[in-house]
Design a protein around this motif. Structure first.
Motif, PDB file in Angstrom:
ATOM      1  N   LEU A 109       0.852  -1.185   0.000  1.00  0.00           N
ATOM      2  CA  LEU A 109       0.000   0.000   0.000  1.00  0.00           C
ATOM      3  C   LEU A 109       0.887   1.234   0.000  1.00  0.00           C
ATOM      4  O   LEU A 109       1.788   1.359   0.839  1.00  0.00           O
ATOM      5  N   THR A 273     -12.235  -7.376   4.961  1.00  0.00           N
ATOM      6  CA  THR A 273     -12.528  -5.958   4.739  1.00  0.00           C
ATOM      7  C   THR A 273     -12.235  -5.591   3.293  1.00  0.00           C
ATOM      8  O   THR A 273     -11.206  -6.003   2.737  1.00  0.00           O
ATOM      9  N   ARG A 275     -10.852  -3.846   0.012  1.00  0.00           N
ATOM     10  CA  ARG A 275      -9.537  -3.258  -0.229  1.00  0.00           C
ATOM     11  C   ARG A 275      -9.546  -1.743  -0.010  1.00  0.00           C
ATOM     12  O   ARG A 275      -8.613  -1.187   0.553  1.00  0.00           O
ATOM     13  N   GLU A 276     -10.599  -1.086  -0.449  1.00  0.00           N
ATOM     14  CA  GLU A 276     -10.664   0.373  -0.329  1.00  0.00           C
ATOM     15  C   GLU A 276     -10.610   0.807   1.128  1.00  0.00           C
ATOM     16  O   GLU A 276      -9.957   1.800   1.466  1.00  0.00           O
ATOM     17  N   GLU A 277     -11.279   0.074   1.997  1.00  0.00           N
ATOM     18  CA  GLU A 277     -11.269   0.429   3.421  1.00  0.00           C
ATOM     19  C   GLU A 277      -9.916   0.141   4.050  1.00  0.00           C
ATOM     20  O   GLU A 277      -9.438   0.905   4.895  1.00  0.00           O
ATOM     21  N   GLU A 279      -7.029   0.269   2.506  1.00  0.00           N
ATOM     22  CA  GLU A 279      -6.155   1.341   2.041  1.00  0.00           C
ATOM     23  C   GLU A 279      -6.422   2.637   2.797  1.00  0.00           C
ATOM     24  O   GLU A 279      -5.488   3.328   3.214  1.00  0.00           O
ATOM     25  N   ARG A 280      -7.698   2.960   2.971  1.00  0.00           N
ATOM     26  CA  ARG A 280      -8.062   4.211   3.639  1.00  0.00           C
ATOM     27  C   ARG A 280      -7.606   4.204   5.098  1.00  0.00           C
ATOM     28  O   ARG A 280      -7.069   5.202   5.611  1.00  0.00           O
ATOM     29  N   THR A 281      -7.785   3.077   5.768  1.00  0.00           N
ATOM     30  CA  THR A 281      -7.404   2.985   7.184  1.00  0.00           C
ATOM     31  C   THR A 281      -5.902   3.095   7.362  1.00  0.00           C
ATOM     32  O   THR A 281      -5.412   3.873   8.202  1.00  0.00           O
ATOM     33  N   TYR A 282      -5.148   2.332   6.586  1.00  0.00           N
ATOM     34  CA  TYR A 282      -3.688   2.383   6.708  1.00  0.00           C
ATOM     35  C   TYR A 282      -3.139   3.746   6.285  1.00  0.00           C
ATOM     36  O   TYR A 282      -2.164   4.247   6.864  1.00  0.00           O
ATOM     37  N   SER A 283      -3.749   4.356   5.297  1.00  0.00           N
ATOM     38  CA  SER A 283      -3.301   5.669   4.859  1.00  0.00           C
ATOM     39  C   SER A 283      -3.443   6.693   5.985  1.00  0.00           C
ATOM     40  O   SER A 283      -2.553   7.520   6.228  1.00  0.00           O
ATOM     41  N   GLU A 284      -4.579   6.645   6.684  1.00  0.00           N
ATOM     42  CA  GLU A 284      -4.805   7.573   7.789  1.00  0.00           C
ATOM     43  C   GLU A 284      -3.841   7.294   8.950  1.00  0.00           C
ATOM     44  O   GLU A 284      -3.290   8.219   9.560  1.00  0.00           O
ATOM     45  N   ARG A 287      -0.484   8.551   8.049  1.00  0.00           N
ATOM     46  CA  ARG A 287      -0.471  10.013   8.134  1.00  0.00           C
ATOM     47  C   ARG A 287      -0.285  10.461   9.579  1.00  0.00           C
ATOM     48  O   ARG A 287       0.479  11.397   9.860  1.00  0.00           O
TER      49      ARG A 287
END
Length: 327
Positions: A109, A273, A275-277, A279-284, A287
């Motif tokens: 990711l 879960t 894939r989009e979720e 990615e979104r969770t790990y990205s946050e 950050r």
């Protein structure tokens, strides 16, 4: 490529070897990642000994999480990934205790280029576990109290950081007095040292407040002591058990106070879960790590060649921080 390989289940010291493979072949849907940092976690020792929920098939590439940069892509993979920093998904399909790793592109990711690689290397497991514990079981509101044992563990420190970010209050139980000051400096609201009359001391510290959520990583009597301070109908989430036992919660709390006991294993979340979720969770989470909102103390880093010293260090009791490989 140099990589630590487990050749048999059992004693990791007897069965691990540093293997060099000069011939790396990148398949059509694969990427070659040059590892920047990879953490050593308790789960890695459990995988080696065969005492974990995921059963490793030997020879097994060790290392459950890490970060690196893509240096080569397969024919079916977008070339724009080359040079990007990526988080390696901790699903045990590839090892991270290596200098370079070939893996499926679905297991990486893209994460921010800024931030300390050592800190970002630890996003995969503990911050995710803390996030899921705080968000997936109880609808917490700012000002709510969360109680936990293992307050100075990797998960515990991230629970404190995330809770502070979300406006939640934390009560953390620890085993050593010298740890308490460090956790308070990290943002813990209340820190209590385990010992006699723990349940009474927890309730005295909380005053009129009750715990909306209890997080357990030990399976010992501290879980029961925290449970006594939970609200009616409260929830206890167990994410590990150092004792390998079910959390020691009193029958009174289950029956008369309607306490719910839930289990958390991040592998189930990764498997179920979208894939989009993920990615979104790990990205946050990445950050928040890059900004310093989440931070885990690093005690030492080692090159791969010194893997025996690194493994010994990671098993030392009373460490103040994590041990990582920096290939």
């Amino acid at each position: 490529m140099s990589q630590l390989i487990l050749n048999a289940i059992g004693d990791i010291d007897e069965n691990v070897a540093l293997v060099t493979d000069p011939d790396l072949t990148v398949g059509a849907d694969q990427v070659l990642v040059r590892i920047e940092a990879a953490a050593i976690n308790p789960v890695d020792f459990m995988l080696a000994s065969g005492t974990y929920g995921y059963q490793a098939q030997v020879p097994f590439a060790l290392g459950s999480e890490g970060v690196g940069r893509v240096v080569e892509t397969g024919a079916s993979v977008d070339r724009s990934l080359v040079g990007r920093r990526v988080l390696i998904v901790p699903n045990y399909e590839q090892g991270t205790w290596a200098d370079e790793v070939v893996m499926s592109v679905r297991n990486v990711l893209v994460i921010p280029d800024d931030g300390d690689p050592a800190q970002l290397a630890m996003v995969g497991i503990n911050p995710l576990t803390a996030h899921l514990a705080l968000t997936d079981y109880v609808s917490l509101q700012p000002g709510d109290w969360v109680g936990q044992n293992m307050g100075n563990s990797g998960v515990g420190v991230n629970v404190i950081g995330l809770a502070k970010h979300l406006g939640l209050k934390t009560l953390s139980v620890v085993r050593r007095p010298e740890v308490a000051a460090r956790l308070r400096a990290a943002g813990a609201d209340l820190v209590i040292v385990d010992g006699n009359d723990l349940a009474d001391r927890i309730q005295e510290a909380l005053g009129e407040n009750k715990l909306r959520l209890v997080l357990d990583g030990t399976g010992d009597a501290t879980a029961g002591a925290l449970a006594q301070a939970a609200e009616y109908g409260g929830t206890l989430v167990s994410y590990s058990s150092q004792t390998r036992q079910t959390p020691a919660v009193g029958l009174f709390d289950y029956i008369y106070r309607q306490l719910s006991l839930r289990g958390l294993w991040m592998v189930n979340w990764l498997q179920n879960t979208p894939r989009e979720e993920v990615e979104r969770t790990y990205s946050e989470l990445a950050r928040l790590v890059a900004k310093g909102v989440l931070s885990t103390e690093v005690e030492a880093t080692y090159p791969l060649a010194e893997f025996r010293e690194a493994l010994d260090h990671a098993r030392q009791q009373g460490r103040s921080g994590k041990v990582l490989f920096r290939p």
